[in-house]
Design a protein around this motif. Structure first.
Motif, short mmCIF file in Angstrom:
data_model
loop_
_atom_site.label_atom_id
_atom_site.label_comp_id
_atom_site.label_asym_id
_atom_site.label_seq_id
_atom_site.Cartn_x
_atom_site.Cartn_y
_atom_site.Cartn_z
N LYS A 79 0.82 -1.21 0.00
CA LYS A 79 0.00 0.00 0.00
C LYS A 79 0.86 1.26 0.00
N MET A 80 1.94 1.25 0.76
CA MET A 80 2.82 2.41 0.80
C MET A 80 3.47 2.66 -0.56
N GLU A 81 3.95 1.60 -1.19
CA GLU A 81 4.55 1.76 -2.51
C GLU A 81 3.53 2.24 -3.53
N ALA A 82 2.30 1.74 -3.44
CA ALA A 82 1.25 2.20 -4.36
C ALA A 82 0.95 3.67 -4.14
N GLU A 83 0.93 4.11 -2.89
CA GLU A 83 0.68 5.54 -2.62
C GLU A 83 1.81 6.40 -3.15
N LYS A 84 3.05 5.95 -3.03
CA LYS A 84 4.17 6.70 -3.59
C LYS A 84 4.06 6.81 -5.11
N ARG A 85 3.68 5.72 -5.77
CA ARG A 85 3.53 5.77 -7.22
C ARG A 85 2.42 6.72 -7.63
N ARG A 86 1.32 6.71 -6.88
CA ARG A 86 0.23 7.64 -7.20
C ARG A 86 0.66 9.08 -7.00
N ALA A 87 1.46 9.35 -5.95
CA ALA A 87 1.94 10.72 -5.72
C ALA A 87 2.86 11.16 -6.87
N LYS A 88 3.73 10.27 -7.33
CA LYS A 88 4.60 10.62 -8.45
C LYS A 88 3.78 10.87 -9.72
N GLU A 89 2.76 10.07 -9.96
CA GLU A 89 1.93 10.27 -11.14
C GLU A 89 1.18 11.60 -11.07
N ALA A 147 2.17 14.31 -9.42
CA ALA A 147 3.15 15.37 -9.63
C ALA A 147 3.52 15.50 -11.11
N ARG A 148 3.67 14.36 -11.79
CA ARG A 148 4.00 14.39 -13.21
C ARG A 148 2.86 15.00 -14.03
N ALA A 149 1.63 14.66 -13.66
CA ALA A 149 0.47 15.23 -14.37
C ALA A 149 0.36 16.73 -14.16
N GLU A 150 0.62 17.19 -12.92
CA GLU A 150 0.58 18.64 -12.66
C GLU A 150 1.68 19.37 -13.42
N LEU A 151 2.86 18.78 -13.47
CA LEU A 151 3.96 19.41 -14.21
C LEU A 151 3.63 19.50 -15.69
N LEU A 152 3.05 18.43 -16.25
CA LEU A 152 2.68 18.45 -17.66
C LEU A 152 1.60 19.49 -17.93
N GLU A 153 0.64 19.60 -17.02
CA GLU A 153 -0.44 20.59 -17.20
C GLU A 153 0.11 22.00 -17.16
N ARG A 154 1.04 22.27 -16.24
CA ARG A 154 1.64 23.61 -16.19
C ARG A 154 2.42 23.91 -17.46
N ALA A 155 3.13 22.90 -17.98
CA ALA A 155 3.89 23.12 -19.21
C ALA A 155 2.96 23.42 -20.38
N LEU A 156 1.86 22.67 -20.48
CA LEU A 156 0.90 22.91 -21.56
C LEU A 156 0.26 24.28 -21.43
N ASN A 157 -0.08 24.72 -20.23
CA ASN A 157 -0.66 26.05 -20.04
C ASN A 157 0.33 27.13 -20.43
N GLY A 158 1.62 26.96 -20.15
CA GLY A 158 2.62 27.94 -20.54
C GLY A 158 2.77 28.05 -22.04
N TRP A 159 2.73 26.94 -22.76
CA TRP A 159 2.82 26.99 -24.23
C TRP A 159 1.61 27.68 -24.84
N GLU A 160 0.44 27.44 -24.29
CA GLU A 160 -0.75 28.09 -24.82
C GLU A 160 -0.68 29.60 -24.61
N GLY A 161 -0.15 30.08 -23.46
CA GLY A 161 -0.01 31.52 -23.23
C GLY A 161 0.96 32.17 -24.21
N GLU A 162 2.07 31.50 -24.55
CA GLU A 162 3.02 32.04 -25.51
C GLU A 162 2.42 32.13 -26.90
N ASP A 163 1.59 31.15 -27.30
CA ASP A 163 0.95 31.21 -28.61
C ASP A 163 -0.01 32.37 -28.70
N ASP A 164 -0.76 32.66 -27.64
CA ASP A 164 -1.67 33.79 -27.66
C ASP A 164 -0.92 35.10 -27.78
#
Length: 329
Positions: A205-215, A217-234
């Motif tokens: 369970k602990m290892e599964a929770e760590k994997r979910r936390a990493k996923e 964090a990775r999803a939030e980082l990807l979302e921030r990167a996508l939002n930054g690219w959209e702002g530059e295009d505008d």
């Protein structure tokens, strides 16, 4: 409760009822009761009869010596073996039915304690002289649902393979402490196994929770990167819109900004549709500075400052006007 045990206990009930009645008082009557109970073909458990006060009264010092052995005999039928009967002195003689019963009960005990269960070992323990007699006894036990077994007389050595034994032997009182110790040890081992399983579950369970936390964090980082690219295009679209919206002339040299009105474009198209390759001053590439790019000359009258300049200039303009009118016609 096992069906064989239930049938055996039901078969013993009449003898228990007689032992608890008021008529069972004399030692001789109790001895006959024990003989009949152990001779009955369907009785295989005897602990309930052994615990009755009438049977336990045989332990009294007032009991005649000839009847004291019946209590020990009943104990052997409850949890003993044929070998124990043979080695115990002063026991009553057995009837043929009792001998068969005791050998069958001893076969149950030997099936759980003696490995491998060879013909020779069984014949020695049960005082049987021939293999055929042993096979007859084992067959009787199988058809009585006491054991589940298979005879192998052709193997070397000949063996009886027992796969299940009916729970018909009573527990010897002296073995209760040993059984408690064995069960306690088994309980401790089970507790250790359960503890290990719970620890493994917690780790997973602990290892599964760590994997979910990493996923996450990775999803939030990807979302921030996508939002930054959209702002530059505008931003690029707003700053470069004027450049992209501009017009250029056919020769690619004259550009018109995005802020030019429709009138300028119409003048540009009209001017190039009537392009004859000549400019107002008669030379290639020179523009008329006062006309905004138009090559049609218009007579402005006698008071014009252009006519007052020189007479030769008027003749030249008239010649060009005539030339243009001829071309249009």
């Amino acid at each position: 409760m096992d069906q064989a045990h239930a049938r055996a206990l039901e078969a013993l009930q009449p003898f228990i009822h007689v032992a608890n009645s008021n008529s069972a008082t004399s030692p001789r009557f109790v001895a006959n009761l024990i003989t009949n109970a152990t001779s009955s073909p369907n009785t295989y458990v005897f602990a309930e009869l052994l615990e009755t006060p009438t049977v336990q009264a045989l332990r009294s010092a007032d009991t005649p010596e000839e009847y004291k052995g019946y209590l020990k005999l009943l104990e052997i039928f409850a949890w003993g073996t044929w070998e124990e009967y043979q080695s115990t002195p002063n026991l009553p003689a057995l009837k043929p039915e009792q001998e068969l019963k005791l050998r069958l009960l001893s076969l149950l005990t030997l099936s759980t304690t003696l490995k491998p269960l060879t013909y020779q070992s069984l014949m020695t323990s049960l005082s049987i002289s021939s293999p055929s007699e042993l096979e007859s006894l084992v067959t009787k036990a199988i058809y009585s649902s006491l054991i589940t077994a298979r005879l192998s007389p052709a193997t070397n050595p000949p063996t009886v393979h027992v796969t299940s034994v009916a729970p018909l032997r009573d527990v010897r009182p002296q073995s209760v402490a040993t059984m408690i110790a064995i069960l306690t040890e088994w309980k401790n081992r089970c507790g250790g196994v359960i503890g290990g399983i719970e620890a493994e579950i917690a780790r997973i369970k602990m290892e599964a929770e760590k994997r979910r936390a990493k996923e996450r964090a990775r999803a939030e980082l990807l979302e921030r990167a996508l939002n930054g690219w959209e702002g530059e295009d505008d931003t690029d679209g707003e700053s470069g819109g004027g450049r992209r919206g501009g017009l250029r002339s056919k020769d690619g040299k004259h550009g018109f900004g995005g802020g030019a009105g429709p009138g300028n474009k119409r003048e540009f198209n009209a001017d190039h549709d009537d392009d004859d390759g000549y400019w107002d001053n008669g030379s290639d590439g020179a523009g008329d500075s006062g006309a905004g790019g138009s090559r049609m000359d218009i007579d402005e009258g006698a008071g014009s400052s252009s006519r007052a300049g020189a007479a030769g200039g008027t003749g030249a303009r008239q010649a060009k006007r005539i030339l243009n009118m001829g071309k249009k016609s």
